[in-house]
Design a protein around this motif. Structure first.
Motif, PDB file in Angstrom:
ATOM      1  N   THR A  44       2.285   1.747  -3.464  1.00  0.00           N
ATOM      2  CA  THR A  44       1.203   2.217  -4.333  1.00  0.00           C
ATOM      3  C   THR A  44       0.990   3.716  -4.158  1.00  0.00           C
ATOM      4  O   THR A  44       0.862   4.469  -5.135  1.00  0.00           O
ATOM      5  N   ARG A  45       0.977   4.167  -2.917  1.00  0.00           N
ATOM      6  CA  ARG A  45       0.830   5.603  -2.658  1.00  0.00           C
ATOM      7  C   ARG A  45       2.027   6.368  -3.200  1.00  0.00           C
ATOM      8  O   ARG A  45       1.875   7.468  -3.747  1.00  0.00           O
TER       9      ARG A  45
ATOM     10  N   GLU B 284       0.832  -1.212   0.000  1.00  0.00           N
ATOM     11  CA  GLU B 284       0.000   0.000   0.000  1.00  0.00           C
ATOM     12  C   GLU B 284       0.860   1.252   0.000  1.00  0.00           C
ATOM     13  O   GLU B 284       0.541   2.248  -0.662  1.00  0.00           O
TER      14      GLU B 284
ATOM     15  N   TYR C  48      -7.513   8.718  -6.060  1.00  0.00           N
ATOM     16  CA  TYR C  48      -7.837   7.297  -6.088  1.00  0.00           C
ATOM     17  C   TYR C  48      -9.263   7.068  -6.599  1.00  0.00           C
ATOM     18  O   TYR C  48      -9.539   6.156  -7.377  1.00  0.00           O
TER      19      TYR C  48
ATOM     20  N   ALA D 158       1.527   6.841  -6.814  1.00  0.00           N
ATOM     21  CA  ALA D 158       0.453   7.796  -7.068  1.00  0.00           C
ATOM     22  C   ALA D 158       0.954   9.232  -6.928  1.00  0.00           C
ATOM     23  O   ALA D 158       0.695  10.085  -7.787  1.00  0.00           O
TER      24      ALA D 158
ATOM     25  N   LYS E 169     -11.530   4.894 -10.337  1.00  0.00           N
ATOM     26  CA  LYS E 169     -12.529   3.803 -10.266  1.00  0.00           C
ATOM     27  C   LYS E 169     -13.494   3.841 -11.452  1.00  0.00           C
ATOM     28  O   LYS E 169     -13.741   4.884 -12.036  1.00  0.00           O
TER      29      LYS E 169
END
Length: 317
Positions: free
Chosen positions: A284-285, A281, A313, A288, A317
């Protein structure tokens, strides 16, 4: 009492606003404050974590400007000192939409380069959960290198988690051999090492992510994970426990300026770990925030607030 601490040189940057023009041809500039370690402190603070920053500034207008900007970001200034005999580090920086920018530095014998170890004997590390160290500060001078090593040793003595970014700046080193030897030695004391694949090519002779990770895991005295930045593809992760995987990057819609992406990656990793997220995680951040940063001008303009990160984020989606 802060959760996070770092040491570095804030660099007052006269940044070109003429995209992809050389510094010779650029005629328009804006004054901003950057510096790799400060970028990370700004990003971590922006995501809601208390930060402290160790440096030294000149008493010149640029030093006063730097202090004012640092305070505006609500970063702790308890360990910022002033030196009337040396100037504040500054640079000219090209604006590029791909690759690394051309820079022209005025950092030799700067105030930060003259920060001696005995000037921060009373640093309070109680409450610090993560310290971020970079290969830039020890490149400035033998004095700054001694200060860097002193802080590293104190962090180790107090069992504080350390992240290390090689942040290679060959122009700041006396020679390439010294740079490689020093950076690889300093990396041994970090819990997490975060090189780029291009840096791996310089430091150990290969840009293969797994080989780079294996090298730092094998040689590290306390290294538990290596995160190799592999550009738009994301990051390759390998841990001491043997886990290995690639965390995909996020596609940037429009690249404005590539500077600060690597520091943004560190911001993401560190802030997520402070929030007790998993390593995957955290990476991933990091990916980003690196993507967000390249879509903005300046060294740290793209680092998000918690709401902006959540919106980013959600938009995927």
């Amino acid at each position: 009492m802060s959760e996070f601490i770092t040491m570095g040189e804030p660099v007052v940057t006269f940044a070109s606003t003429d995209a992809d023009a050389s510094l010779v041809d650029s005629t328009h500039y804006t004054k901003i404050l950057g510096g790799a370690e400060l970028n990370v402190a700004i990003g971590v603070q922006r995501l809601g974590h208390s930060t402290e920053y160790i440096t030294q500034l000149g008493t010149d207008p640029l030093g006063k400007f730097a202090k004012k900007v640092i305070e505006s970001h609500q970063i702790g200034t308890n360990y910022i000192s002033f030196d009337s005999k040396h100037w504040t580090g500054h640079q000219l920086k090209q604006l590029v939409t791909h690759g690394d920018p051309e820079t022209f530095n005025y950092r030799t014998n700067s105030a930060a380069a003259n920060l001696s170890p005995d000037q921060f004997n009373n640093v309070d590390l109680s409450g610090i959960k993560i310290a971020h160290m970079s290969g830039i500060f020890p490149a400035l001078s033998q004095t700054s290198r001694a200060s860097f090593k002193k802080l590293m040793q104190e962090l180790i003595n107090q069992h504080i988690f350390i992240t290390f970014d090689p942040n290679l700046r060959p122009s700041l080193w006396d020679n390439r051999k010294d740079m490689i030897k020093t950076i690889n030695e300093l990396a041994k004391d970090a819990d997490i090492v975060m090189p780029g694949s291009k840096e791996g090519k310089v430091l150990i002779g290969t840009n293969n992510p797994e080989t780079i990770a294996n090298y730092y895991l094998k040689n590290g005295r306390r290294t538990s994970a290596v995160l190799v930045k592999i550009g738009p593809r994301g990051a390759y992760v390998k841990t001491k426990a043997g886990d290995s995987y690639i965390v995909p990057g996020f596609k940037a819609q429009h690249v404005v300026d590539t500077v600060g992406a690597g520091d943004g990656f560190a911001v993401g990793v560190i802030s997520a770990l402070l929030e007790h997220k998993s390593l995957k995680e955290a990476v991933t951040r990091g990916n980003a925030i690196g993507s967000l940063q390249v879509q903005t001008p300046g060294d740290n303009d793209g680092y998000p607030t918690p709401k902006e990160l959540a919106n980013f984020y959600h938009s995927l989606k």
